[in-house]
Design a protein around this motif. Structure first.
Motif, short mmCIF file in Angstrom:
data_model
loop_
_atom_site.label_atom_id
_atom_site.label_comp_id
_atom_site.label_asym_id
_atom_site.label_seq_id
_atom_site.Cartn_x
_atom_site.Cartn_y
_atom_site.Cartn_z
N VAL A 110 1.77 64.61 118.41
CA VAL A 110 2.06 63.20 118.60
C VAL A 110 3.14 63.07 119.68
CG1 VAL A 110 2.88 61.07 117.53
CG2 VAL A 110 1.54 62.71 116.18
N GLU A 138 5.36 60.47 121.42
CA GLU A 138 5.83 59.10 121.26
C GLU A 138 6.37 58.57 122.58
OE1 GLU A 138 7.74 59.38 116.81
OE2 GLU A 138 8.58 60.65 118.39
N THR A 147 1.85 55.61 122.27
CA THR A 147 1.74 56.88 121.55
C THR A 147 0.47 57.59 121.99
OG1 THR A 147 2.75 55.81 119.63
CG2 THR A 147 1.75 57.96 119.27
N VAL A 188 -1.87 60.80 120.90
CA VAL A 188 -2.15 61.79 119.86
C VAL A 188 -3.26 62.72 120.36
CG1 VAL A 188 -2.88 62.17 117.47
CG2 VAL A 188 -1.51 60.15 118.05
#
Length: 300
Positions: A218, A220, A244, A246
């Motif tokens: 992840v 951010e 974000t 992922v």
């Protein structure tokens, strides 16, 4: 709105049962879109794009060949919309992962064709009284999809309750790839990430990301554009107001425990855009959040 087939100037929009498009599928309704620039399939459940194939004939998205298309069950592949939370609900961890909007029916609100032959579709979702039992904030969502030689999604979420609503989400893209060993992801170099394979330990991406074994990361507050390089093909993922990133592939060991993945794990990689973890935020009463993601594939 569409009872069978809508034929515009240069495009077709056809309502079908999933079993008419995919082997082993059930009666879940899907919309097949055929334009001069692409062919796409979208499920009304979750407004989930299942397939996007530009006119060059190369499918962009991966859909599990083991998928059975059952009502109320998450569909493995394409672009699920994880909403109104992503992953584990941080306030109520016992709730189902990734929210409930992806497992419910959305309505097709509008279909338009541009002069250049692009096709625009609009899908709507409204949370129900039953949803309020698990997520006590009324909200609505709109997904605008533009089908061209690229694929563009604009997701809009409106808080229609009288209190600030916690919101996290992801446009959970599964990309079809030729294999994992030669893949590389640009656009995350030098960024900090949470490693979900190490209990969300914070790490730093020191070099180009490559895929060997399970990856669940992840990033951010990253934003920008990520590019997935698969041999002579490059897939760009560009987002706005979905900061974000992922990146996920289960690897062989974990995939063996996932019924609708199994031996097919090397056929896809997820590169998702959304707002989650530290990017989760409170949406004020009456406020709307809009996020966009554009996907494009080119030969290098």
């Amino acid at each position: 709105m569409i009872t069978d087939e809508l034929e515009l100037t240069s495009t077709k929009v056809i309502l079908r049962a999933a079993c008419d498009v995919y082997p082993n599928a059930g009666e879940l309704p899907v919309i097949e879109c055929i334009t001069p620039k692409c062919r796409a399939v979208i499920a009304l459940q979750g407004a989930q794009i299942l397939s996007f194939c530009p006119s060059d004939g190369h499918e962009l998205l991966w859909l599990s060949p083991l998928e059975t298309f059952e009502y109320g069950k998450a569909i493995r592949g394409g672009i699920p919309l994880c909403l109104p939370w992503f992953g584990v609900n941080r306030r109520e961890p016992a709730l189902a992962k990734h929210g409930f909007a992806r497992n419910q029916s959305w309505s097709l609100d509008n279909v338009t064709e541009t002069a250049g032959g692009d096709l625009a579709l609009r899908f709507l979702f409204q949370s129900s009284a039953e949803d309020l039992q698990v997520f006590p904030w009324a909200f609505s969502a709109r997904l605008d999809v533009l089908l061209s030689d690229t694929l563009a999604l604009n997701l809009s979420v409106l808080n229609s309750s009288d209190k600030a609503m916690p919101l996290s989400f992801a446009m959970h893209s599964y990309f079809a790839v030729s294999g994992l060993s030669a893949l590389a992801l640009d656009g995350v170099d030098g960024a900090e990430y949470l490693d979900n394979c190490q209990n969300l330990t914070q790490c730093r991406q020191e070099e180009t990301l490559r895929f060997s074994g399970e990856i669940d990361r992840v990033y951010e507050g990253l934003s920008g554009t990520q590019t997935l390089r698969d041999g002579a093909r490059a897939i760009s993922v560009k987002g706005t107001a979905c900061d974000t990133v992922v990146v996920w592939n289960p690897g062989a060991v974990l995939a063996d425990t996932i019924a609708d993945v199994g031996a097919h794990f090397a056929e896809y990689v997820c590169v998702e855009r959304g707002m989650a973890f530290a990017d989760e935020f409170l949406l004020a009463p009456g406020q709307r959040h809009e996020a966009s993601m554009t996907l494009a594939a080119t030969s290098t």
